[in-house]
Design an enzyme around this catalytic site. Structure first.
Site, short mmCIF file in Angstrom:
data_model
loop_
_atom_site.label_atom_id
_atom_site.label_comp_id
_atom_site.label_asym_id
_atom_site.label_seq_id
_atom_site.Cartn_x
_atom_site.Cartn_y
_atom_site.Cartn_z
N TRP A 28 0.91 -1.34 0.06
CA TRP A 28 0.17 0.04 -0.04
C TRP A 28 1.01 1.32 0.00
O TRP A 28 0.52 2.47 -0.15
CB TRP A 28 -0.96 0.03 1.11
CG TRP A 28 -0.15 -0.36 2.48
CD1 TRP A 28 -0.20 -1.65 3.25
CD2 TRP A 28 0.69 0.51 3.33
NE1 TRP A 28 0.61 -1.59 4.14
CE2 TRP A 28 1.19 -0.29 4.40
CE3 TRP A 28 1.13 1.78 3.17
CZ2 TRP A 28 2.23 0.34 5.47
CZ3 TRP A 28 1.70 2.46 4.27
CH2 TRP A 28 2.40 1.87 5.09
N ASN A 29 1.96 1.13 0.05
CA ASN A 29 2.75 2.40 0.64
C ASN A 29 3.33 3.31 -0.78
O ASN A 29 3.25 4.33 -0.76
CB ASN A 29 4.11 2.10 1.42
CG ASN A 29 5.02 1.42 0.73
OD1 ASN A 29 4.65 0.55 -0.08
ND2 ASN A 29 6.28 1.43 1.17
N GLY B 147 6.67 -6.12 0.06
CA GLY B 147 5.89 -6.22 1.21
C GLY B 147 6.83 -6.62 2.37
O GLY B 147 7.80 -6.44 2.29
N SER B 148 6.29 -7.14 3.29
CA SER B 148 7.04 -7.56 4.68
C SER B 148 7.82 -8.69 4.42
O SER B 148 7.35 -9.71 3.79
CB SER B 148 5.84 -7.75 5.74
OG SER B 148 5.25 -8.75 5.38
N CYS C 234 10.22 1.34 2.60
CA CYS C 234 11.29 0.41 2.97
C CYS C 234 12.70 0.70 2.97
O CYS C 234 13.45 0.10 3.40
CB CYS C 234 11.28 -0.70 2.22
SG CYS C 234 11.36 -0.34 0.62
N GLU D 92 14.96 -4.69 -9.01
CA GLU D 92 13.85 -4.00 -9.96
C GLU D 92 14.46 -2.68 -10.67
O GLU D 92 15.11 -1.93 -9.71
CB GLU D 92 12.81 -3.68 -8.96
CG GLU D 92 12.01 -4.98 -8.64
CD GLU D 92 10.62 -4.63 -7.95
OE1 GLU D 92 10.33 -3.79 -7.17
OE2 GLU D 92 9.58 -5.57 -8.20
N ALA E 244 -2.52 -3.98 -2.60
CA ALA E 244 -2.81 -3.99 -1.29
C ALA E 244 -4.41 -3.88 -1.10
O ALA E 244 -4.87 -2.98 -2.02
CB ALA E 244 -1.98 -3.10 -0.47
N GLU F 62 11.24 -7.67 -2.77
CA GLU F 62 11.35 -6.61 -2.27
C GLU F 62 10.95 -6.51 -0.68
O GLU F 62 9.75 -6.15 -0.51
CB GLU F 62 10.93 -5.35 -2.82
CG GLU F 62 11.45 -5.28 -4.60
CD GLU F 62 13.08 -5.07 -4.48
OE1 GLU F 62 13.34 -5.29 -5.28
OE2 GLU F 62 13.68 -4.74 -3.50
#
Ligand SMILES: NC(=O)C1=CN([C@@H]2O[C@H](COP(=O)(O)OP(=O)(O)OC[C@H]3O[C@@H](n4cnc5c(N)ncnc54)[C@H](O)[C@@H]3O)[C@@H](O)[C@H]2O)C=CC1
Ligand SMILES: O=C(O)[C@H](O)CS(=O)(=O)O
Length: 479
Positions: A151-152, A229-230, A285, A459, A177, A251
């Site tokens: 979502w970020n 994501g996480s 991140c 990426e 997300a 990532e």
């Protein structure tokens, strides 16, 4: 002001599809509903793969120049709807409109860059040891790609995957997300407007990510999973990929050290750490998560840094002048509070008021803590919020050891005016990205990615295209 509720469908084989269940997308600044989208199921996930597998036959056989032309057209359609997409992003994710506009431009830069890079997927001819043979190396698209995004950065984390995938000749199924599906669907609308053929891009929105993504992970037609994501979810997907030996790009989380050496230009260092720490309210991140400043310049740095932080304006991202929007949800707020309380309990000094700025919305005032020690949660876990811990160090080798003492290795930063120190730090920091006097290193033409438990693969840049290509060796015996 409540803007019109956006009612959207999922994109499956060129059709906008509803589901039995749907869910509201809420504005983290006002808790108002911004949009409503379908909650896709395993059946929709399978339909998406059916469409992508069918489209792959033609898309993979198009020339690089034909695929590049589609990416170029997609770029121009997004350009023409940039403000609209940015406003929707701010309403569903919270970031200030200026940052949302910046992100759409950053996202679009991947389309532009890979439209060109598509034409540079070269092969090789290898000198044969047998006279009658010719040894060729060809690059071919891996096939159907599943992309799962956070979502970020609701736009950039999609185009950073989809642009190279399409450039390589792959087709995609995407699960954005659940907090930020609208931006993804607007990008898909732009792709359809640009004439990208049905089935090349498919989007499944859902409140049940595991149901949709597990369907993709179990489907042998899906040849690659690319995830941002996480770290825990990344590890889960990596395990699941093993069952059908899918290619994997991850990532994941970071814990960026930001080192300010004794000889740093302090004004530049403060500017750099403000950019790195507080972009997206600290929800990136690659945010500075641990700030290490040399003991001989600590006081001057802290005075300048705490003043700059105190001046930051917190508010609704649509309001003129807002620099810090809301966090994505209550869990994010609680994580920042947990890190702050832990730091205080372990002796940190707090600079500023550690209070919520508003009764509605997930707002937090940016906070600096000094005298941070490595045993604090904020120095060991990714905070993913506007909390800036400052710790002092005395020796360059010591701070490198402390910076590397973590399972994460995504981004690191060092500010120094010495070439020797720049090389010492950049070569010894165990991180996939090192910003030297640069708090914002991310660009489409360079490889972005982490070492250790921060991820696999890269990426951006030509490296990012390789992630979507198979290498085929052809031995021609002309005898
Ligand atoms: N390295 C990077 O570029 C980024 C890392 N992150 C990390 O992720 C965390 C916060 O972001 P979130 O989006 O909440 O991370 P998350 O890992 O919970 O979600 C990321 C995506 O995975 C999906 N997902 C969640 N559980 C899943 C499951 N069991 N199976 C399949 N898909 C699943 C979500 O729906 C979302 O689309 C932070 O810790 C942050 O460090 C977030 C953004 C970027
Ligand atoms: O997910 C993120 O935090 C982004 O990868 C950071 S960046 O690419 O916008 O720097």
């Amino acid at each position: 002001m409540t803007e019109q509720l956006l009612e959207k469908g999922m994109l499956l084989n060129g059709q906008w599809v509803q589901a039995e269940e749907s869910f509201f997308v809420k504005n983290p600044a006002t808790w108002e509903n911004v949009g409503v989208v379908p909650s896709g199921t395993a059946a929709h996930a399978k339909q998406a793969v059916d469409a992508a597998a069918s489209a792959f036959v033609t898309w993979s056989k198009a020339t690089a120049y034909e695929r590049a032309a589609f990416l170029e057209r997609w770029f121009h359609v997004i350009e023409s709807r940039l403000e609209e997409i940015a406003r929707v992003m701010t309403q569903e994710q919270g970031k200030p409109l200026t940052e949302a506009i910046g992100e759409v431009r950053y996202a679009n830069s991947f389309l532009k860059w890979y439209a060109e890079e598509a034409k540079r997927v070269y092969g090789e001819i290898i000198p044969a040891s047998v006279g009658s043979k010719r040894l060729l190396v060809q690059k071919q698209p891996v096939g159907v790609v599943a992309a799962v995004t956070p979502w970020n950065f609701p736009a950039a984390m999609i185009t950073r995957k989809v642009a190279p995938a399409l450039a390589a000749g792959c087709t995609v199924v995407i699960k954005p997300a659940e907090h930020t599906p609208l931006t993804a669907l607007l990008l898909a609308e732009c792709a359809q407007e640009a004439g990208i053929p049905e089935g090349v891009i498919n989007i499944v929105t859902t409140l049940h990510p595991a149901e949709v993504v597990d369907t993709w992970m179990e489907d042998s037609r899906v040849k690659k999973i690319t995830f941002t994501g996480s770290t825990p979810v990344g590890k889960l997907l990596m395990r699941k990929a093993a069952d059908t030996v899918k290619k994997v790009s991850l990532e994941l989380g970071g814990l960026a050290p930001f080192i300010i050496a004794e000889d740093a230009n302090l004004d530049e260092a403060v500017q750099g750490v403000m950019q790195s720490k507080f972009r997206n309210a600290g929800q990136t991140c690659v945010c500075a998560n641990r700030i290490y400043v040399h003991e001989n310049i600590k006081d001057e740095f802290l005075e300048a840094f705490t003043q700059a932080v105190a001046d930051l304006r917190v508010g609704n991202g649509l309001d003129e002048g807002t620099e810090i929007g809301p966090l994505i949800n209550e869990a994010a707020v609680q994580k920042v509070k947990r890190h702050l309380e832990d730091a205080q309990a372990k002796g940190a000094a707090v600079h500023g008021e550690a209070v919520l700025a508003s009764s509605v919305g997930h707002f937090m005032k940016p906070i600096v803590v000094s005298n941070a020690t490595d045993d604090m949660l904020c120095m060991q876990e990714e905070t993913f919020g506007p909390l800036a811990p400052v710790s002092i160090y005395t020796d360059d080798a010591e701070v490198v050891q402390r910076a590397n003492n973590t399972p994460f290795g995504l981004a690191a930063y060092v500010y120094t005016q010495s070439l020797q120190k720049a090389f010492f730090f950049s070569e010894n920091l165990e991180y996939g990205i090192v910003g030297v006097n640069d708090g914002l290193p991310s660009v489409a033409q360079a490889p972005f990615g982490g070492m250790k438990e921060s991820g696999l693969g890269r990426e951006g840049g030509h490296h990012g295209l390789e992630e979507f290509l198979e290498t085929k060796y052809v031995s021609l015996n002309l005898k």
